[in-house]
Design an enzyme around this catalytic site. Structure first.
Site, short mmCIF file in Angstrom:
data_model
loop_
_atom_site.label_atom_id
_atom_site.label_comp_id
_atom_site.label_asym_id
_atom_site.label_seq_id
_atom_site.Cartn_x
_atom_site.Cartn_y
_atom_site.Cartn_z
N GLU A 268 18.15 -44.44 -15.61
CA GLU A 268 18.23 -45.86 -15.93
C GLU A 268 17.29 -46.14 -16.83
OE1 GLU A 268 19.08 -47.73 -12.30
OE2 GLU A 268 17.21 -48.96 -12.36
N LEU B 294 22.34 -36.77 -14.56
CA LEU B 294 21.95 -38.05 -14.47
C LEU B 294 21.42 -38.36 -15.91
CD1 LEU B 294 20.96 -40.78 -12.79
CD2 LEU B 294 18.60 -39.78 -13.20
N HIS C 290 24.92 -43.77 -8.79
CA HIS C 290 24.05 -44.36 -10.03
C HIS C 290 25.17 -44.58 -11.06
CE1 HIS C 290 21.58 -43.94 -13.22
NE2 HIS C 290 20.40 -44.06 -12.53
N ARG D 283 18.73 -48.55 -2.92
CA ARG D 283 17.49 -48.52 -3.49
C ARG D 283 17.50 -48.82 -4.78
NH1 ARG D 283 15.01 -44.20 -6.75
NH2 ARG D 283 16.76 -43.04 -6.59
N ARG E 222 21.83 -50.89 -9.20
CA ARG E 222 22.60 -49.88 -9.34
C ARG E 222 23.93 -50.29 -8.47
NH1 ARG E 222 18.32 -45.07 -8.63
NH2 ARG E 222 17.46 -45.28 -10.83
N HIS F 258 23.89 -40.44 -5.95
CA HIS F 258 22.64 -40.26 -6.48
C HIS F 258 21.36 -40.33 -5.34
CE1 HIS F 258 19.49 -40.29 -9.40
NE2 HIS F 258 18.98 -41.70 -8.96
N PHE G 165 13.29 -51.42 -15.29
CA PHE G 165 14.36 -50.76 -14.27
C PHE G 165 15.26 -51.69 -13.62
CE2 PHE G 165 14.51 -46.09 -12.87
CZ PHE G 165 14.10 -45.69 -14.10
N GLN H 199 23.90 -43.97 -2.36
CA GLN H 199 23.84 -44.48 -3.57
C GLN H 199 24.54 -43.92 -4.65
OE1 GLN H 199 19.87 -44.93 -6.22
NE2 GLN H 199 20.57 -47.07 -5.62
C1 LIG Z 1 18.23 -36.41 -11.37
C2 LIG Z 1 17.56 -37.45 -10.65
C3 LIG Z 1 16.79 -38.27 -11.22
C4 LIG Z 1 15.93 -39.23 -10.57
N1 LIG Z 1 15.01 -39.60 -11.05
C5 LIG Z 1 14.09 -40.91 -10.19
C6 LIG Z 1 13.37 -41.64 -10.79
O1 LIG Z 1 13.08 -41.58 -12.08
N2 LIG Z 1 12.62 -42.23 -10.14
C7 LIG Z 1 12.63 -42.39 -8.69
O2 LIG Z 1 11.87 -43.01 -8.20
N3 LIG Z 1 13.51 -41.48 -8.15
C8 LIG Z 1 14.25 -40.80 -9.02
N4 LIG Z 1 15.33 -39.66 -8.19
C9 LIG Z 1 15.09 -39.57 -6.62
C10 LIG Z 1 14.24 -38.91 -6.34
O3 LIG Z 1 13.99 -37.80 -7.34
C11 LIG Z 1 14.34 -38.10 -4.81
O4 LIG Z 1 14.62 -38.94 -4.14
C12 LIG Z 1 12.86 -37.49 -4.62
O5 LIG Z 1 12.34 -36.78 -5.62
C13 LIG Z 1 12.88 -36.63 -3.42
O6 LIG Z 1 12.04 -35.92 -3.06
P1 LIG Z 1 11.53 -35.27 -1.61
O7 LIG Z 1 10.37 -34.79 -1.56
O8 LIG Z 1 11.93 -35.92 -0.64
O9 LIG Z 1 12.65 -34.11 -1.56
P2 LIG Z 1 13.27 -32.89 -2.50
O10 LIG Z 1 12.27 -32.96 -4.02
O11 LIG Z 1 14.48 -32.96 -2.74
O12 LIG Z 1 12.32 -31.54 -1.88
C14 LIG Z 1 12.98 -31.29 -0.80
C15 LIG Z 1 12.29 -29.97 -0.55
O13 LIG Z 1 12.58 -29.40 0.74
C16 LIG Z 1 12.78 -27.92 0.85
N5 LIG Z 1 13.93 -27.59 1.67
C17 LIG Z 1 15.22 -28.28 1.87
N6 LIG Z 1 15.79 -27.54 2.76
C18 LIG Z 1 15.18 -26.59 3.26
C19 LIG Z 1 14.93 -25.49 4.34
N7 LIG Z 1 16.11 -25.61 5.27
N8 LIG Z 1 13.96 -24.84 4.68
C20 LIG Z 1 12.96 -24.74 3.66
N9 LIG Z 1 12.77 -25.61 2.85
C21 LIG Z 1 13.78 -26.68 2.74
C22 LIG Z 1 13.28 -27.81 -0.69
O14 LIG Z 1 13.20 -26.37 -0.89
C23 LIG Z 1 12.29 -28.77 -1.40
O15 LIG Z 1 11.17 -27.98 -1.54
C24 LIG Z 1 16.02 -39.06 -8.96
C25 LIG Z 1 16.89 -38.22 -8.40
C26 LIG Z 1 17.80 -37.56 -9.20
C27 LIG Z 1 18.95 -36.83 -8.78
#
Ligand SMILES: Cc1cc2nc3c(=O)[nH]c(=O)nc-3n(C[C@H](O)[C@H](O)[C@H](O)COP(=O)(O)OP(=O)(O)OC[C@H]3O[C@@H](n4cnc5c(N)ncnc54)[C@H](O)[C@@H]3O)c2cc1C
Length: 569
Positions: free
Chosen positions: A248, A245, A235, A384, A279, A348, A119, A233
């Site tokens: 990577e 996306l 991407h 990141r 990135r 991203h 990566f 960030q």
């Molecule tokens: C397309 C894509 C691919 C990616 N691939 C990778 C990868 O391969 N490797 C890597 O390390 N990272 C990757 N990332 C980044 C990574 O996926 C995210 O940073 C990470 O999943 C975020 O997780 P989280 O639990 O912080 O938030 P999220 O998964 O965004 O979850 C947020 C939660 O909060 C809840 N929520 C939000 N607002 C409210 C509200 N007002 N009231 C109640 N609930 C609420 C939502 O319903 C959800 O359940 C990728 C990102 C994208 C966009």
């Protein structure tokens, strides 16, 4: 308004929230835990993560904690807190094995061991993956595991819009059940904000429409500082025209970037790492190619370069990059087995977030933690590395879950401050009553245009000033919005209005923070200040809300091991 009482309330059921819930539930069986999400658990944005989760698993093959830490710190352009980075890399292998034991189908090598792919910015193949649907399988595994714990109650499609904090003590949240319109106070001793990043500040983004920075904005509205929000960030491989996306992992598997002359241009920008440089660097290289006329003309000004996978061959593409192929065919009409994929930099990740300490604890509020993309620990600093975010969600999900449970086991519920609850109710009603002539949808769209245009890969002082001016103007227009739907069941108009107001607050913090930071570091690349300036800017930004907009202060970076040096790749 009804009141529900729990010991711990977790906002968000993405990777960070689910991991925190498992840890809290398993560490104390007698605690009652509420897990609240504005969408169904498995619709949380984390299911979109594709390429992998970083961990140094193989000392016998040359990887080490120190190397993972060094790559992360160098990738961060030395803005990461090094004590946090070391804690992170040391805890990660255990998380990978734990998920393995919980049943995740990690991709394997021919010797049966867990596979890892290269990566960007990592000097060892370190991204553990489940084909190119890593996030989906991680989420499914955590969700399945959570079913074992009867002390967790999940509230799907509950929208939280207010944190209840009284005299420095967390007391719970106010939530709106989307399916009924009922309002609830969730009275709790401890809270974990795991609501994800703020990707939808931008239109050209890899993020789902639900990622609107709610938790970060709610914390900001309670006077809590946000850290390093100017570092967004981009991407390098968002597909044209949607921005979806292309992981990577595609470059990790050997994909090349080509300009309109057929040149593998990364050889000029990062002679050693080429497409697998970090990135920030690859995104700047692509934009430079495009701006200097070596890109391809795309729709709506979305000029692009090519990502070429053809040389990988049909079998490898189908086995390792099946989702990439599907996305390219469905969303760009291009089969990567036959043709290169049109890509350009796309928003991203939100490097900044709620200011927390190394335990994910919000320093000024008793009983409150934040984890995942909503928080800024800071492991990622100014940029990141790919695969470190899902990893961070697992590590700080675990830490905050454990800490919140321990705290809740000894703390007592404090009597709810009714003024705060009433204020929340009045706020929601005032939004619902809005009868002006502006559309919240149009304001959100205009905000995204401003951010796409002026707060992108390359930034410059007068454009950032213009962004700040436009966002303030949008905030004024927002006062005059109309919420057309006045009913209570699945009121999308009301939800969009609140989310837009959150985004407006955050947009101003990002743009104003970027305007003030007169240097280039990681993802923050100023054309008018092209060099990193450690003497004046090796520090974290903290932004606090005031009635006139954000107020800024700066705090030191924890540099415990490596002094900053020039980044070369
Ligand atoms: C397309 C894509 C691919 C990616 N691939 C990778 C990868 O391969 N490797 C890597 O390390 N990272 C990757 N990332 C980044 C990574 O996926 C995210 O940073 C990470 O999943 C975020 O997780 P989280 O639990 O912080 O938030 P999220 O998964 O965004 O979850 C947020 C939660 O909060 C809840 N929520 C939000 N607002 C409210 C509200 N007002 N009231 C109640 N609930 C609420 C939502 O319903 C959800 O359940 C990728 C990102 C994208 C966009």
């Amino acid at each position: 308004m009804k009141t529900l009482t729990f010991d711990v309330v977790i906002l968000g059921s993405g990777l960070a929230g689910l991991r925190a819930a498992i840890e809290a539930a398993s560490s104390r069986g007698d605690l009652r835990i509420a897990l609240v999400s504005k969408v169904q658990v498995m619709r949380s944005h984390s299911v979109c993560a594709e390429g992998g989760t970083g961990a140094a698993l193989r000392p016998e093959e040359g990887d080490s904690f120190e190397l993972h830490a060094w790559d992360t710190v160098k990738g961060s352009d030395f803005l990461a807190d090094q004590d946090a980075v070391f804690r992170f890399v040391r805890m990660m292998p255990e998380e990978i094995l734990r998920l393995d034991h919980w049943g995740i189908p990690w991709s394997r090598r021919s010797d049966g061991k867990i596979n890892q792919r290269p990566f960007g910015g990592h000097s060892f193949p370190r991204a553990v993956f489940a084909a190119d649907k890593t996030g989906f399988f991680e989420m499914q595994t955590l969700y399945d595991t959570l079913q074992k714990y009867e002390n967790v109650q999940i509230f799907n499609e509950w929208f939280v819009f207010k944190l209840l904090i009284h005299e420095g003590v967390f007391q719970g949240v106010v939530a709106w059940e989307l399916a009924t319109g009922e309002l609830y106070t969730i009275h709790a001793k401890a809270g974990i904000i795991a609501t994800g990043g703020a990707g939808r500040l931008y239109a050209f983004t890899t993020f789902s429409h639900i990622v609107t920075g709610d938790g970060i904005a709610m914390a900001y509205r309670e006077g809590l500082p946000l850290k390093d929000m100017e570092f967004m960030q981009f991407h390098p491989t968002g597909i044209i025209p949607s921005g979806i996306l292309i992981t990577e992992g595609a470059r990790g598997e050997g994909g090349y970037l080509l300009n309109n002359k057929g040149e593998r241009f990364m050889e000029r920008y990062a002679p050693e790492r080429k497409e697998l440089a970090p990135r920030d660097l690859v995104s700047r290289a692509e934009m430079t190619e495009i701006l200097e006329g070596r890109g391809f003309e795309g729709p709506n000004g979305l000029d692009y370069v090519h990502l070429d996978l053809r040389h990988l061959g049909r079998d490898r593409i189908n086995e390792r990059l099946g989702l990439v192929r599907e996305v390219a065919i469905k969303f760009a009409g291009v089969d990567p087995i036959e043709e290169p994929i049109p890509v350009r930099p796309v928003q991203h990740y939100t490097m900044g977030g709620i200011h927390v300490d190394i335990d994910g604890k919000v320093p000024t509020v008793e009983g409150l933690w934040a984890a995942g993309e909503a928080a800024c620990v800071s492991v990622h600093g100014a940029n990141r590395l790919g695969s470190n975010s899902t990893a961070e969600c697992l590590v700080w999900g675990r830490i905050t879950g454990e800490q919140a449970a321990r705290y809740a086991a000894r703390a007592k519920h404090t009597p709810l401050n009714t003024e705060n609850v009433k204020a929340a109710e009045a706020y929601l009603q005032s939004m619902l009553d809005k009868n002006g002539n502006e559309s919240p949808y149009a304001i959100k769209h205009d905000l995204q245009r401003t951010m796409d245009r002026f707060v992108g890969v390359f930034r410059v002082g007068d454009e950032l000033e213009e962004a700040v001016r436009q966002i303030r103007e949008l905030q004024k227009r927002f006062e005059n919005i109309r919420v057309v739907d006045k009913t209570s069941i699945y009121n999308q108009d009301l939800q969009t209005a609140i989310e837009t107001s959150f985004l407006l607050d955050l947009g101003l913090v990002v743009a104003e923070g970027a305007r003030r930071r007169t240097e280039s570091r990681g993802a923050h690349a100023r054309r008018d200040f092209p060099k990193r300036d450690d003497e004046n800017w090796l520090k974290h930004t903290l932004a606090r809300r005031t009635p006139d907009g954000p107020e800024f202060e700066y705090i030191p970076v924890n540099i415990t091991y490596w002094k900053p040096v020039e980044r070369k790749y």
